[in-house]
Enzyme design. Structure first.
Site, short mmCIF file in Angstrom:
data_model
loop_
_atom_site.label_atom_id
_atom_site.label_comp_id
_atom_site.label_asym_id
_atom_site.label_seq_id
_atom_site.Cartn_x
_atom_site.Cartn_y
_atom_site.Cartn_z
N GLY A 1 6.36 -13.63 6.30
CA GLY A 1 7.15 -14.59 7.07
C GLY A 1 7.76 -15.66 6.19
O GLY A 1 8.91 -16.07 6.39
N ASP A 2 7.00 -16.13 5.19
CA ASP A 2 7.51 -17.12 4.25
C ASP A 2 8.71 -16.55 3.49
O ASP A 2 9.70 -17.25 3.25
CB ASP A 2 6.43 -17.53 3.25
#
Length: 309
Positions: A250-251
């Site tokens: 997600g980052d």
């Protein structure tokens, strides 16, 4: 300039073995130490994509030195505030099942926060991008997140936020440029089931009415949906590949998205690159190399969803 903030970074001790016998001596087959934290992951990927950035937040002790040196070895500039305490160590045990033991981390005081805020007040200028990612450190509240968001608004810097429900919603009145909840978090925020694409879009738009400019909703193996500040809606596919480790995916999506947006101001192409970067990290042991991410870009299909959806 691009800045990342990680309030409670960690050194992740990753240990791999076949089986764990509780209450007995266990020996691992392989171990490694990794600088951990959502903002730190973003800094690494941004640099690998060719974007200089400065990693900030709070570190201390020998583990804090490891975090700083790991980033500097990647070519990332650092401007951490030093705590008189030791940055936490998290244990990630990979056996037949994965087990994680996460430490709380050192307490951050109001004086610590004030020093970091003074750094941003002195250095932040219009057009900069600030990525605030992860959860609060002990001693911190949502008010500290709001202070960062408010400063970005006053300085006319783009504020990108990826955090939990309470911290995210507290910052919405400051009009963050981009937030990235997942479907489960949408359900928790609005206390309603989010089972369909229509549910995702409707709740993303609710976040916009509360202040968010652009909303990416990650859907795991089903891709992601982007609702833009101009009310365009895009959906990305996912490429073929074997998921090795979802930590940092997600980052990587957020960092990949913003890296492309800074270059092009094109939302569809930004979503394509973000999806490619997120998948590349999921297919990798750590944060993806740029070469792998770029090799996946052409596999990502972007569909524009009409207003009738």
């Amino acid at each position: 300039m691009l800045y990342t903030i990680t309030f409670n970074p960690a050194v992740d001790l990753v240990m791999k073995t076949d089986v764990v016998h509780l209450g007995e001596l266990n020996r691992v087959q392989k171990d490694e130490y990794v600088a951990g934290g959502k903002g730190i992951n973003m800094s690494v990927l941004l640099k690998r994509l060719g974007h200089d950035n400065i990693a900030t937040g709070f570190i201390g002790g020998f583990t804090g030195t490891f975090v700083r040196e790991s980033l500097e070895n990647e070519g990332v500039q650092t401007a951490f505030h030093q705590l008189d305490a030791i940055t936490r160590i998290n244990v990630k045990l990979h056996a037949a099942q994965e087990t994680e033991l996460n430490a709380n981390g050192p307490t951050v005081t109001e004086a610590d926060v004030a020093e970091l805020m003074a750094y941003f007040d002195q250095n932040l200028v219009a057009g900069d991008v600030v990525f605030l990612a992860g959860n609060a450190a002990p001693g911190m509240t949502s008010d500290h997140y709001v202070k960062v968001a408010e400063l970005c608004r006053v300085k006319e810097a783009l504020f990108v936020l990826d955090s939990n429900k309470s911290l995210l919603t507290a910052c919405l009145p400051q009009r963050p440029f981009l937030i990235k909840p997942n479907a489960q978090e949408l359900s928790e925020i609005f206390e309603t089931p989010v089972d369909t694409l229509d549910d995702v879009i409707a709740n993303a738009r609710k976040l916009q009415t509360l202040g968010a400019q652009n909303v990416i909703v990650s859907l795991g193996g089903e891709g992601a949906v982007l609702v833009t500040d101009s009310q365009e809606i895009f959906r990305s596919s996912v490429p073929q590949g074997t998921v090795v480790n979802s930590v940092g995916a997600g980052d990587s999506m957020v960092a990949g998205f913003m890296a492309k947006y800074i270059e092009s101001k094109d939302y569809a192409q930004s979503l394509r690159q973000g999806a490619a970067c997120g998948s590349a990290t999921a297919f990798s042991v750590g944060i993806a190399e740029a070469e792998l991410a770029m090799s996946l870009v052409d596999e990502i299909q972007i569909k524009r969803i009409g207003e009738e959806s």
